[in-house]
Scaffold this motif. Structure first.
Motif, PDB file in Angstrom:
ATOM      1  N   PHE A  39       0.838  -1.202   0.000  1.00 21.28           N
ATOM      2  CA  PHE A  39       0.000   0.000   0.000  1.00 21.28           C
ATOM      3  C   PHE A  39       0.873   1.253   0.000  1.00 21.28           C
ATOM      4  O   PHE A  39       0.609   2.206  -0.731  1.00 21.28           O
ATOM      5  N   GLY A  40       1.921   1.255   0.842  1.00 20.93           N
ATOM      6  CA  GLY A  40       2.818   2.403   0.878  1.00 20.93           C
ATOM      7  C   GLY A  40       3.525   2.618  -0.442  1.00 20.93           C
ATOM      8  O   GLY A  40       3.731   3.764  -0.880  1.00 20.93           O
ATOM      9  N   ALA A  41       3.895   1.532  -1.096  1.00 20.53           N
ATOM     10  CA  ALA A  41       4.586   1.630  -2.383  1.00 20.53           C
ATOM     11  C   ALA A  41       3.708   2.313  -3.424  1.00 20.53           C
ATOM     12  O   ALA A  41       4.156   3.218  -4.145  1.00 20.53           O
ATOM     13  N   TYR A  42       2.458   1.898  -3.492  1.00 22.24           N
ATOM     14  CA  TYR A  42       1.560   2.500  -4.479  1.00 22.24           C
ATOM     15  C   TYR A  42       1.208   3.947  -4.108  1.00 22.24           C
ATOM     16  O   TYR A  42       1.095   4.806  -4.986  1.00 22.24           O
ATOM     17  N   TYR A  43       1.050   4.206  -2.821  1.00 22.96           N
ATOM     18  CA  TYR A  43       0.676   5.559  -2.398  1.00 22.96           C
ATOM     19  C   TYR A  43       1.788   6.553  -2.708  1.00 22.96           C
ATOM     20  O   TYR A  43       1.527   7.662  -3.198  1.00 22.96           O
ATOM     21  N   TYR A  44       3.028   6.161  -2.453  1.00 26.11           N
ATOM     22  CA  TYR A  44       4.159   7.062  -2.671  1.00 26.11           C
ATOM     23  C   TYR A  44       4.888   6.785  -3.983  1.00 26.11           C
ATOM     24  O   TYR A  44       5.836   7.497  -4.306  1.00 26.11           O
ATOM     25  N   GLN A  45       4.448   5.755  -4.702  1.00 26.75           N
ATOM     26  CA  GLN A  45       5.151   5.285  -5.898  1.00 26.75           C
ATOM     27  C   GLN A  45       6.640   5.104  -5.585  1.00 26.75           C
ATOM     28  O   GLN A  45       7.527   5.631  -6.268  1.00 26.75           O
TER      29      GLN A  45
ATOM     30  N   VAL B  45      -3.872  -3.464  -6.640  1.00 26.37           N
ATOM     31  CA  VAL B  45      -3.087  -3.669  -7.860  1.00 26.37           C
ATOM     32  C   VAL B  45      -3.953  -3.535  -9.105  1.00 26.37           C
ATOM     33  O   VAL B  45      -3.541  -2.945 -10.115  1.00 26.37           O
ATOM     34  N   LYS B  46      -5.174  -4.057  -9.037  1.00 26.69           N
ATOM     35  CA  LYS B  46      -6.068  -4.011 -10.192  1.00 26.69           C
ATOM     36  C   LYS B  46      -6.428  -2.593 -10.598  1.00 26.69           C
ATOM     37  O   LYS B  46      -6.616  -2.300 -11.785  1.00 26.69           O
ATOM     38  N   ASN B  47      -6.547  -1.724  -9.613  1.00 28.16           N
ATOM     39  CA  ASN B  47      -7.127  -0.410  -9.875  1.00 28.16           C
ATOM     40  C   ASN B  47      -6.114   0.729  -9.843  1.00 28.16           C
ATOM     41  O   ASN B  47      -6.502   1.893  -9.743  1.00 28.16           O
ATOM     42  N   ASN B  48      -4.829   0.373  -9.909  1.00 27.78           N
ATOM     43  CA  ASN B  48      -3.792   1.412  -9.955  1.00 27.78           C
ATOM     44  C   ASN B  48      -2.786   1.089 -11.054  1.00 27.78           C
ATOM     45  O   ASN B  48      -2.238  -0.017 -11.097  1.00 27.78           O
TER      46      ASN B  48
ATOM     47  N   GLU C 211       2.267  -7.611 -12.206  1.00 28.80           N
ATOM     48  CA  GLU C 211       3.042  -8.829 -11.989  1.00 28.80           C
ATOM     49  C   GLU C 211       2.627  -9.573 -10.719  1.00 28.80           C
ATOM     50  O   GLU C 211       2.810 -10.791 -10.619  1.00 28.80           O
ATOM     51  N   LEU C 212       2.079  -8.857  -9.744  1.00 30.76           N
ATOM     52  CA  LEU C 212       1.656  -9.501  -8.498  1.00 30.76           C
ATOM     53  C   LEU C 212       0.212  -9.994  -8.544  1.00 30.76           C
ATOM     54  O   LEU C 212      -0.217 -10.733  -7.650  1.00 30.76           O
ATOM     55  N   LEU C 213      -0.514  -9.589  -9.569  1.00 31.34           N
ATOM     56  CA  LEU C 213      -1.948  -9.880  -9.588  1.00 31.34           C
ATOM     57  C   LEU C 213      -2.236 -11.378  -9.643  1.00 31.34           C
ATOM     58  O   LEU C 213      -3.039 -11.891  -8.847  1.00 31.34           O
ATOM     59  N   LEU C 214      -1.596 -12.084 -10.547  1.00 37.83           N
ATOM     60  CA  LEU C 214      -1.885 -13.519 -10.704  1.00 37.83           C
ATOM     61  C   LEU C 214      -1.529 -14.314  -9.449  1.00 37.83           C
ATOM     62  O   LEU C 214      -2.363 -15.107  -8.975  1.00 37.83           O
ATOM     63  N   PRO C 215      -0.320 -14.144  -8.868  1.00 40.32           N
ATOM     64  CA  PRO C 215      -0.042 -14.904  -7.644  1.00 40.32           C
ATOM     65  C   PRO C 215      -0.976 -14.560  -6.492  1.00 40.32           C
ATOM     66  O   PRO C 215      -1.355 -15.441  -5.710  1.00 40.32           O
ATOM     67  N   LEU C 216      -1.371 -13.289  -6.394  1.00 42.36           N
ATOM     68  CA  LEU C 216      -2.325 -12.911  -5.348  1.00 42.36           C
ATOM     69  C   LEU C 216      -3.687 -13.550  -5.591  1.00 42.36           C
ATOM     70  O   LEU C 216      -4.336 -14.050  -4.658  1.00 42.36           O
ATOM     71  N   GLU C 217      -4.137 -13.552  -6.835  1.00 44.33           N
ATOM     72  CA  GLU C 217      -5.437 -14.144  -7.157  1.00 44.33           C
ATOM     73  C   GLU C 217      -5.442 -15.648  -6.917  1.00 44.33           C
ATOM     74  O   GLU C 217      -6.441 -16.206  -6.426  1.00 44.33           O
TER      75      GLU C 217
ATOM     76  N   LEU D 178     -14.508  -8.722  -6.843  1.00 44.35           N
ATOM     77  CA  LEU D 178     -13.195  -8.745  -7.498  1.00 44.35           C
ATOM     78  C   LEU D 178     -13.089  -9.858  -8.532  1.00 44.35           C
ATOM     79  O   LEU D 178     -12.026 -10.053  -9.128  1.00 44.35           O
ATOM     80  N   GLU D 179     -14.179 -10.593  -8.709  1.00 42.36           N
ATOM     81  CA  GLU D 179     -14.252 -11.699  -9.672  1.00 42.36           C
ATOM     82  C   GLU D 179     -13.265 -12.807  -9.341  1.00 42.36           C
ATOM     83  O   GLU D 179     -12.614 -13.378 -10.214  1.00 42.36           O
ATOM     84  N   ILE D 180     -13.151 -13.119  -8.051  1.00 40.59           N
ATOM     85  CA  ILE D 180     -12.312 -14.213  -7.569  1.00 40.59           C
ATOM     86  C   ILE D 180     -13.223 -15.346  -7.119  1.00 40.59           C
ATOM     87  O   ILE D 180     -14.082 -15.147  -6.254  1.00 40.59           O
ATOM     88  N   SER D 181     -13.050 -16.517  -7.688  1.00 42.76           N
ATOM     89  CA  SER D 181     -13.868 -17.675  -7.336  1.00 42.76           C
ATOM     90  C   SER D 181     -13.087 -18.602  -6.414  1.00 42.76           C
ATOM     91  O   SER D 181     -11.860 -18.732  -6.536  1.00 42.76           O
ATOM     92  N   PRO D 182     -13.780 -19.289  -5.500  1.00 46.62           N
ATOM     93  CA  PRO D 182     -13.081 -20.213  -4.593  1.00 46.62           C
ATOM     94  C   PRO D 182     -12.608 -21.471  -5.312  1.00 46.62           C
ATOM     95  O   PRO D 182     -13.320 -22.024  -6.149  1.00 46.62           O
TER      96      PRO D 182
END
Length: 459
Positions: free
Chosen positions: A124-130, A178-181, A187-193, A237-241
């Motif tokens: 979160f800090g990384a995205y907020y401060y880039q 990550v999706k909305n910024n 690159e982190l989206l797939l492993p997080l999903e 977020l369109e994430i299925s179990p």
């Protein structure tokens, strides 16, 4: 201003004491997390005032500048500032400094959910401060720790359903971030999903029909987002179990048209971080017709006191204590020594049998066999040892139940529990702790035996 956390309230009349410690460290932590910023009753102006009040007392802060509260506070401030489109140099400078403190004090000495929270917050800090330094640290932590901490059946490895909900919420938040910024590639989206899907699957399986979770290990109501909240967030977020059979976590769940039974036939958790574990091998919970019946006693405190010791003890769980000794030596609030290990496990469609070695210290092994059909649960306990030791099997009944003993039969509402090979049956009172700082008197059944015991629950 009045603050209520963990069912305890305090009013600060003149100024907020961010070091207030009268209710214990966890209450102080909650004060410093700033979760309250997300209440609908908190206005933008009130939120900014509270943040500035905190910043103005920066030189006095103690617990607030530990890495864990920094992590949670950072996420909450960033969410609040972003929601209200607030640009405040004083707040931004303070938060940036706090993130540098966090970066220099990552909780590798504690690991587990603490280190994951550090990673979530740094993202979160990384995205907020880039900020590339924050991003690099977050990426390293999240990729390695999510791989380590999320088991193959989807459970968080500290084996607390409550902490599982909290960690899943953070993963979903990071997916949303990550999706909305557009600052970084995804690159982190797939492993997080992938991890979120697996965790959702485990939560889907472990959650009862009434929407509650088993209060296994350090779990309590009112701390984490509910399963329903998490399922809805994931849907948005369109994430299925991804539902996998319960294996690595050691938990099993039997579901019939009449009951749901969750049982523990696994080790107490990762050897290097058992702080949220209890001495509870072969513990189980039982819901009948959608209502809690046999329950885990829960937790009411994180303070290192006698109550915490009792709530983590063998006798506070629906299992067997041999010779008045603990299966696993819980101590010091968040410590475990001499831990019980599963040395045998066999399963079929209707039976589960396991043996643990927690009593090898007195030359004994405990085997418990569960047998299930639609209206019966049979529990058979065997103590293998050269000597005969007094053993006690405990059944902790939900406070809403009415319990009576008639000869060898226990009547719990309209359900019968028949015992064989026991030497005595007794009813005592215990404190059910579904939430922090909440104790409700209820009935515990204590069944004393020597070598073998058979209990059959008939609906």
């Amino acid at each position: 201003m009045n603050f209520t956390f963990l069912n305890k309230s305090h009013t600060f009349s003149l100024r907020i004491d961010w070091n207030f410690s009268e209710y214990g460290k966890l209450w102080t932590y909650n004060l410093c997390y700033f979760d309250f910023l997300h209440q609908t009753s908190i206005s933008q102006e009130e939120g900014i005032t509270l943040i500035h009040n905190f910043i103005d007392q920066a030189a006095l802060h103690k617990d607030a500048l530990e890495p864990f509260p920094i992590s949670l506070r950072g996420i909450n401030w960033i969410k609040f500032l972003s929601l209200h489109h607030i640009s405040d140099p004083i707040i931004d400078d303070s938060l940036f400094s706090q993130y540098h403190i966090l970066l220099d004090n990552l909780e590798y000495h504690l690991l587990g959910n603490h280190l994951l929270e550090n990673g979530f917050s740094l993202l979160f800090g990384a995205y907020y401060y880039q900020n590339e330094s924050f991003y690099s640290a977050a990426k390293t932590i999240l990729l390695s720790e999510l791989e380590e901490q999320i088991l193959s059946d989807g459970a968080h490895f500290e084996l607390s359903p409550m902490y599982h909900q909290i960690m899943l919420f953070r993963v979903l938040d990071c997916i949303n971030l990550v999706k909305n910024n557009p600052w970084k590639t995804h690159e982190l989206l797939l492993p997080l999903e992938k991890k979120a899907s697996l965790m959702l699957g485990w939560l889907t399986t472990i959650t009862y029909k009434d929407g509650s979770i088993p209060l296994l290990n350090d779990s309590a109501k009112g701390i984490a987002p509910t399963s329903a909240n998490l399922f809805e967030y994931a849907r948005l977020l369109e994430i299925s179990p991804l539902i996998q059979p319960l294996t690595k976590s050691g938990y099993r769940k039997i579901v019939t048209e009449n009951y749901e039974c969750v049982l523990d036939v696994g080790n107490i958790g990762p050897d290097y971080i058992p702080g949220h574990a209890h001495s509870d091998t072969f513990n189980f919970e039982l819901h009948i017709m959608g209502k809690p019946f046999i329950v885990d006693t829960g937790i009411s405190t994180y303070e290192s006191n006698q109550l915490r010791q009792i709530e983590r003890s063998t006798a506070s769980h629906n299992t067997v204590m041999i010779d008045n000794k603990e299966q696993s030596d819980v101590w010091g609030g968040f410590r475990v020594a001499d831990r019980a290990k599963i040395i045998h496990l066999s399963e079929s469609q209707s039976t589960i049998e396991a043996t643990h070695d927690g009593y090898l210290k007195i030359g004994a092994l405990h085997t418990r066999r569960f047998s299930f059909d639609s209206k019966h649960i049979k529990i058979e306990d065997t103590v293998q040892s050269k000597n005969s030791y007094p053993s006690v099997a405990y059944l902790h009944c939900h406070p809403d139940t009415i319990v009576n003993i008639n000869d060898n039969t226990i009547l719990i509402n309209d359900v019968t529990v028949t015992c064989q090979n026991h030497s005595s049956l007794a009813l005592n009172t215990y404190n059910y702790a579904p939430e922090f700082n909440t104790l409700i008197p209820a009935t515990v059944i204590e069944c004393t035996f020597q070598k073998t015991l058979s209990m059959e629950i008939t609906l």
